[in-house]
Structures are given as structure tokens and as C-alpha cells.
Design a protein around this motif. Structure first.
Motif, PDB file in Angstrom:
ATOM      1  N   ALA A 112      50.641  26.119  33.178  1.00 14.18           N
ATOM      2  CA  ALA A 112      51.952  26.414  32.590  1.00 14.18           C
ATOM      3  C   ALA A 112      52.284  25.310  31.594  1.00 14.18           C
ATOM      4  O   ALA A 112      52.342  24.140  31.963  1.00 14.18           O
ATOM      5  CB  ALA A 112      53.032  26.510  33.663  1.00 14.18           C
ATOM      6  N   TRP A 164      56.682  28.581  29.511  1.00 15.25           N
ATOM      7  CA  TRP A 164      56.097  29.352  30.604  1.00 15.25           C
ATOM      8  C   TRP A 164      56.847  29.048  31.889  1.00 15.25           C
ATOM      9  O   TRP A 164      57.417  27.980  32.063  1.00 15.25           O
ATOM     10  CB  TRP A 164      54.621  29.013  30.788  1.00 15.25           C
ATOM     11  N   LYS A 179      60.003  39.488  32.920  1.00 12.09           N
ATOM     12  CA  LYS A 179      59.148  38.309  33.084  1.00 12.09           C
ATOM     13  C   LYS A 179      58.242  38.478  34.306  1.00 12.09           C
ATOM     14  O   LYS A 179      57.066  38.136  34.259  1.00 12.09           O
ATOM     15  CB  LYS A 179      59.982  37.035  33.213  1.00 12.09           C
ATOM     16  N   GLN A 202      46.835  29.100  37.810  1.00 15.61           N
ATOM     17  CA  GLN A 202      47.657  29.197  36.614  1.00 15.61           C
ATOM     18  C   GLN A 202      47.839  27.820  35.987  1.00 15.61           C
ATOM     19  O   GLN A 202      47.911  26.814  36.688  1.00 15.61           O
ATOM     20  CB  GLN A 202      49.042  29.758  36.992  1.00 15.61           C
ATOM     21  N   ASN A 225      44.629  31.365  24.732  1.00 16.41           N
ATOM     22  CA  ASN A 225      45.263  30.053  24.886  1.00 16.41           C
ATOM     23  C   ASN A 225      44.702  28.991  23.942  1.00 16.41           C
ATOM     24  O   ASN A 225      44.309  27.912  24.392  1.00 16.41           O
ATOM     25  CB  ASN A 225      45.086  29.558  26.332  1.00 16.41           C
ATOM     26  N   HIS A 261      64.024  31.563  24.291  1.00 16.46           N
ATOM     27  CA  HIS A 261      63.115  32.195  25.245  1.00 16.46           C
ATOM     28  C   HIS A 261      63.737  33.466  25.835  1.00 16.46           C
ATOM     29  O   HIS A 261      63.107  34.526  25.855  1.00 16.46           O
ATOM     30  CB  HIS A 261      62.777  31.198  26.358  1.00 16.46           C
ATOM     31  N   TRP A 268      60.970  26.540  34.608  1.00  9.08           N
ATOM     32  CA  TRP A 268      60.618  26.878  33.232  1.00  9.08           C
ATOM     33  C   TRP A 268      60.241  25.585  32.529  1.00  9.08           C
ATOM     34  O   TRP A 268      60.984  24.606  32.560  1.00  9.08           O
ATOM     35  CB  TRP A 268      61.789  27.567  32.539  1.00  9.08           C
ATOM     36  N   GLY A 322      54.155  38.661  34.239  1.00  4.97           N
ATOM     37  CA  GLY A 322      53.355  37.760  35.058  1.00  4.97           C
ATOM     38  C   GLY A 322      52.389  38.515  35.956  1.00  4.97           C
ATOM     39  O   GLY A 322      51.223  38.119  36.114  1.00  4.97           O
TER      40      GLY A 322
END
Length: 188
Positions: free
Chosen positions: A73, A77, A128, A71, A159, A8, A50, A132
Motif C-alpha cells: 500500500a 491506497w 472501494k 498487499q 505498479n 481521493h 489510508w 479491492g
């Protein structure tokens, strides 16, 4: 877990083995069960999370009990109440698990330490954060200017893996429609 985090991070920066070991030492792990809270409104938030495995949602419940999802996740993510994390205020959102979840946790203090000590990690977290912010800005514009069918289609395009994992009521809340409207959108 550690190899997934390294992959990542290395999408954006390169780390030596020694550097990665140091970065990893600043994280801890957390496991939560389905429906368990990670963050509750009113609490202090000291960590960024995370997702290694699982699925979570960040949301606010209004006075009438209506859920407004900010959101989701899933794996790879990040999630937290960033207002609380950055400014040290009480959480204004809730985050709970839609599925059993495994997380890597970094405290605000350790994140700052890494950013101050390692230029690469400062760049990683900056990139990041920017990504976001851009995603949130695009989401708000879509909610303001697009009709429900366009919002649903965009969610599907962005998604596709998430669709099968989400209860329809949560997806409807995310795109801002009723469950009945979502049924019409998904079966035109």
C-alpha cells in the motif's frame, strides 16, 4: 493531507465543503517509522488506514518463517486486516512500514457512522471494497494460472511507480519466486 483525501473521495462521489469537513472529522492521523508495525498478528484491529505518504506491506509469516505478501500500500491506497476489522477477530496478518509513513485512520465505528448518515460515503466505501475484492481475485488467479514471468510483467504494468521503491526480496515474495528467479525475470 485533507485535500489529498478529498481528491481521493471525489474520484467516486461529490461532497460539499460541509460534508467533507464532517467526513474529515471522523479521521485521525498516524505517523510510523520504517519497519514499525501498524498491525501485528493476534492483535485486535479496529481501524482502516489510508496512506497519505509512505509504503507498507501486509503479509503472513508461515511456520518456517517464509513471508507471504498479500498487499503493498502506497499513497492513495487503503490497508488493514479486513477479516479482523469486519468480524472482530484477532489479526491474521502483519502490516509494517517499508518506508516512513503517514496515514489517515478511520475507526470501524466511524466508518459505519458515515455510511449510515451519508449515502454518498456508503457508496464510496462500497465501491472501494468491491475494487479491492476484484483486485484480490485477479491476483489469486494470476498466482494460480500464470508463470513467474507473466506475474512479474503484470506487476510492472500495474505498479510502475512501486518497482523502484521495493526491495527485490519483497517483490520476489509478492510474485511468489525466489530472489534469484526475480533477477532472471528482470534481466531476460
Amino acid at each position: 493531507m485533507s485535500s489529498a483525501l478529498r481528491q481521493h473521495i471525489e474520484k467516486l462521489i461529490t461532497l460539499t465543503d460541509e460534508e467533507f469537513d464532517y467526513v474529515l472529522s471522523k479521521f485521525s492521523t498516524k505517523k510510523l517509522k520504517k519497519h514499525q508495525f501498524l498491525v501485528q498478528e493476534g492483535a485486535e484491529v479496529l481501524n482502516d488506514y489510508w496512506v497519505v505518504k509512505g509504503l507498507l506491506k501486509a503479509y503472513h509469516a508461515d511456520e518456517d518463517g517464509k513471508i507471504h505478501i498479500l498487499q503493498f500500500a502506497m499513497e492513495d491506497w487503503w490497508i488493514s486486516d479486513y477479516n479482523s476489522l469486519v468480524y472482530g477477530t484477532a489479526a491474521t496478518i502483519n502490516i509494517d512500514c517499508i518506508e516512513d509513513s503517514e496515514l489517515l485512520v478511520i475507526s470501524s465505528e466511524n466508518r459505519e457512522l458515515l455510511c449510515n448518515e451519508m449515502k454518498g460515503m456508503a457508496n464510496f466505501f462500497r465501491k472501494k471494497s468491491h475494487a479491492g475484492y476484484v483486485a484480490l481475485q485477479q491476483r489469486i488467479l494470476f498466482l494460480l494460472h500464470k508463470n513467474p514471468q507473466e506475474r512479474y510483467n503484470r506487476f510492472l504494468a500495474l505498479n510502475p511507480k512501486l518497482l523502484q521503491r521495493l526491495p527485490k526480496t519483497l517483490l520476489a515474495a509478492y510474485i511468489g519466486v525466489s530472489r534469484e528467479t526475480l533477477s532472471r525475470l528482470s534481466h531476460p
